[in-house]
Design a protein around this motif. Structure first.
Motif, PDB file in Angstrom:
ATOM      1  N   ASP A  38      25.506  18.024  47.343  1.00 62.92           N
ATOM      2  CA  ASP A  38      26.793  18.547  48.341  1.00 62.92           C
ATOM      3  C   ASP A  38      26.876  17.719  49.389  1.00 62.92           C
ATOM      4  N   HIS A  39      27.736  17.631  50.195  1.00 62.38           N
ATOM      5  CA  HIS A  39      27.780  16.963  51.696  1.00 62.38           C
ATOM      6  C   HIS A  39      27.044  17.459  52.679  1.00 62.38           C
ATOM      7  N   ALA A  40      26.183  18.624  52.341  1.00 66.55           N
ATOM      8  CA  ALA A  40      25.243  19.036  53.368  1.00 66.55           C
ATOM      9  C   ALA A  40      23.854  18.633  53.012  1.00 66.55           C
TER      10      ALA A  40
END
Length: 100
Positions: A38-40
């Motif tokens: 995920d973009h985290a």
């Protein structure tokens, strides 16, 4: 509630492959992993790429291990700009950005 605030926020997932540093030996080629993050930065799924292969055949099996891709935006590098990948993602209800 109306307007932009009422719109659902889409999850974003990046797919990328990398060679595992220090995994090459005199008897064995380096290990290559394909991961979905995920973009985290959390790893959602990961697969080892078969020797003498590349990331393309591992793309769908990797994402098959993520249960729900509905309304998820998938990003990947230009290697994954494949018609079959786009058709697979649309079949799962996902969106994608294709790098050309």
């Amino acid at each position: 509630m109306d307007g932009p605030a009422a719109r659902a926020i889409r999850r974003a997932v990046a797919v990328d492959g990398n060679t595992v540093r220090g995994s090459r030996t005199a008897e064995r080629t380096a290990v290559v992993l394909l991961a979905a993050l995920d973009h985290a930065g959390s790893v959602l799924a990961q697969r080892q790429i078969a020797d003498k292969s590349d990331e393309i055949p591992a793309f769908a099996p990797l994402l098959d291990s993520i249960e729900d891709l509905e309304n998820t935006v998938i990003t990947a590098d230009a290697l994954h700009t494949q018609h079959a990948h786009g058709a697979y993602l649309r079949g799962r209800g996902a969106h994608y950005l294709a790098i050309v």
